[in-house]
Write an enzyme that holds these catalytic residues in place. Structure first.
Site, short mmCIF file in Angstrom:
data_model
loop_
_atom_site.label_atom_id
_atom_site.label_comp_id
_atom_site.label_asym_id
_atom_site.label_seq_id
_atom_site.Cartn_x
_atom_site.Cartn_y
_atom_site.Cartn_z
N HIS A 34 26.25 -29.43 24.42
CA HIS A 34 25.39 -30.35 25.62
C HIS A 34 26.75 -30.12 26.06
O HIS A 34 28.54 -29.08 25.95
CB HIS A 34 25.36 -31.65 24.73
CG HIS A 34 26.16 -32.18 24.58
ND1 HIS A 34 27.96 -32.60 24.67
CD2 HIS A 34 25.91 -32.83 22.39
CE1 HIS A 34 28.11 -33.58 23.82
NE2 HIS A 34 26.86 -33.44 23.08
N GLY A 36 28.82 -32.56 27.56
CA GLY A 36 29.93 -33.07 26.71
C GLY A 36 30.60 -32.00 26.39
O GLY A 36 32.00 -31.75 26.50
N HIS A 37 30.50 -31.18 24.97
CA HIS A 37 31.24 -30.47 24.59
C HIS A 37 31.25 -29.23 25.37
O HIS A 37 32.79 -29.04 25.93
CB HIS A 37 30.05 -29.02 23.48
CG HIS A 37 30.35 -30.60 22.51
ND1 HIS A 37 28.56 -30.34 21.76
CD2 HIS A 37 30.56 -31.06 21.64
CE1 HIS A 37 28.13 -31.36 21.39
NE2 HIS A 37 29.31 -31.49 20.57
N GLN A 61 32.61 -34.98 6.05
CA GLN A 61 32.51 -36.46 6.66
C GLN A 61 31.38 -36.96 6.62
O GLN A 61 30.87 -37.71 7.90
CB GLN A 61 33.18 -36.29 8.50
CG GLN A 61 32.16 -35.34 9.79
CD GLN A 61 32.52 -34.56 10.43
OE1 GLN A 61 33.58 -33.71 10.07
NE2 GLN A 61 32.69 -34.81 11.55
N ASP A 152 34.50 -40.18 20.83
CA ASP A 152 34.44 -40.80 19.76
C ASP A 152 35.94 -40.86 20.08
O ASP A 152 37.17 -40.49 19.45
CB ASP A 152 34.92 -39.32 18.84
CG ASP A 152 33.57 -38.25 18.74
OD1 ASP A 152 32.59 -39.09 17.78
OD2 ASP A 152 33.19 -37.90 19.62
N SER A 187 24.93 -37.05 23.55
CA SER A 187 25.64 -36.40 21.91
C SER A 187 24.20 -35.70 21.45
O SER A 187 23.56 -35.79 21.82
CB SER A 187 25.34 -38.05 21.50
OG SER A 187 25.47 -37.88 19.64
N ARG A 189 23.44 -36.29 18.38
CA ARG A 189 22.25 -37.31 17.71
C ARG A 189 21.16 -37.81 18.22
O ARG A 189 20.73 -38.71 18.35
CB ARG A 189 22.75 -38.05 16.74
CG ARG A 189 23.76 -37.72 15.73
CD ARG A 189 24.48 -38.73 15.38
NE ARG A 189 24.77 -37.96 13.49
CZ ARG A 189 26.19 -37.92 13.35
NH1 ARG A 189 26.72 -37.63 13.73
NH2 ARG A 189 26.95 -37.38 12.28
P1 AMP Z 1 30.90 -32.92 17.45
O1 AMP Z 1 30.14 -31.37 17.93
O2 AMP Z 1 29.98 -34.21 18.32
O3 AMP Z 1 31.37 -32.91 16.01
O4 AMP Z 1 31.64 -32.98 18.87
C1 AMP Z 1 32.69 -32.86 19.60
C2 AMP Z 1 33.45 -32.92 20.32
O5 AMP Z 1 33.15 -33.14 21.28
C3 AMP Z 1 34.71 -34.24 20.14
O6 AMP Z 1 35.40 -34.42 20.59
C4 AMP Z 1 33.70 -34.85 20.72
O7 AMP Z 1 34.43 -36.02 21.06
C5 AMP Z 1 32.77 -34.29 22.04
N1 AMP Z 1 31.72 -34.61 22.52
C6 AMP Z 1 30.91 -35.36 21.92
N2 AMP Z 1 29.85 -35.85 22.52
C7 AMP Z 1 30.97 -35.76 23.84
C8 AMP Z 1 30.30 -36.25 25.33
N3 AMP Z 1 29.48 -36.89 25.95
N4 AMP Z 1 31.67 -36.31 26.16
C9 AMP Z 1 32.42 -35.96 26.04
N5 AMP Z 1 33.13 -35.30 24.74
C10 AMP Z 1 31.95 -35.14 23.84
#
Ligand code: AMP
Length: 280
Positions: A34, A36-37, A61, A152, A187, A189
């Site tokens: 998304h 964020g990523h 995890q 996170d 997120s 989720r």
């Molecule tokens: P994940 O796929 O949930 O393991 O997230 C991968 C990376 O993206 C991790 O470093 C998260 O902290 C970051 N991340 C996830 N959601 C966000 C967000 N809303 N804003 C910024 N970084 C994010």
């Protein structure tokens, strides 16, 4: 973008990439990408000349009762998004054997006391699993820069602590939280939530915002947390924790503490656990 699906393909790809000058930045993810990523990839493009994203849903995890099996997988869409961001390499291992050595030979990383606090209290073993996979990705990829999200918060602190001793030359960057219009932190989720639940979920950020305002108005921290708890309950969010810490996640005892602080919260809505924080 080159897509490596095995350790061997990754090794060959990295060897070719090493002929190109400049720094290599790593962005580890579990996919279902998304904005964020994508913000992490944008930051990587600014800070380096070569970028590698990983998509790997790390079994280590996830607890027994967690969503490992149903974690959203959207590989084709993810690839499209990464191509658009001009990411150079995607490492998307076909299975865990392309990441970890056989059981017994895995280098397990202990996340220590901090790994058993906050989210670690609710998810025993979670941060050991995170650090073990992140360490493995660092070993396999040997990046100059690695980027993680402030969403996170506890995770990025623990990774920084681990890297300080094991990878002193690695530069770790933390990217700001990207939110939807309602304020809800993006997120993967969030996909589990209905439209109505998404609206309620945005209360988590509202409670954090209100807590920062109250703290700045010199309201007692215990009272702030009680109010936040009450507010979240009124929105049908089950409260997991709501805490004020300093930026290294130590307890803040002094109500006049002037250093950088963070309110961190976790709440559950219809079995989906959400986390969020505000640093101030
Ligand atoms: P994940 O796929 O949930 O393991 O997230 C991968 C990376 O993206 C991790 O470093 C998260 O902290 C970051 N991340 C996830 N959601 C966000 C967000 N809303 N804003 C910024 N970084 C994010």
């Amino acid at each position: 973008m080159i897509i490596a699906r095995t350790k061997v393909e990754l090794k060959d790809t990295l060897k070719n990439l090493s002929n190109r000058p400049g720094k290599l930045a790593l962005i580890p993810t579990m996919g279902n990408l998304h904005d964020g990523h994508l913000s992490l990839i944008k930051l990587a493009k600014l800070k380096s000349s070569k970028t590698i994203t990983t998509i790997f849903i790390n079994p280590l995890q996830f607890g027994n009762n967690e969503d490992f099996d149903k974690y959203p997988k959207t590989h084709e869409l993810d690839i499209e998004k990464l191509e658009k961001e001009q990411c150079d390499v995607l490492f998307m291992p076909v299975n865990k054997d392309e990441v970890f050595p056989p059981p017994g030979k895995i280098k397990n990383i202990d996340s220590g006391m901090l790994g058993r606090d906050l989210c670690g209290k609710i998810r025993p073993g979670h941060f050991d699993g995170v650090l073990t996979v992140v360490n493995r990705m660092f070993e396999l990829i040997n990046p100059d820069i690695a980027i993680f999200g402030a969403k996170d918060y506890q995770q990025q602190i623990l990774i920084k602590k681990m890297a300080k001793s094991l990878y002193p030359n690695l530069e770790l960057l933390t990217a700001p939280i990207i939110r939807s219009q309602s304020g809800l932190a993006l997120s993967s989720r969030n996909n589990y939530l209905s439209e109505q639940e998404l609206k309620l979920a945005s209360s988590l950020y509202k409670s954090l915002q209100q807590s920062v305002i109250s703290y700045n108005n010199k309201i007692n921290t215990e009272e702030i947390i009680k109010d936040a708890q009450k507010f979240l309950k009124s929105k049908n969010l089950i409260f997991d924790y709501f805490e004020l810490r300093d930026s290294q996640l130590n307890t803040v005892k002094d109500s006049n503490f002037t250093g950088k602080k963070v309110f961190l919260a976790s709440a559950t809505i219809n079995k989906t656990r959400l986390i969020d924080n505000i640093e101030f």
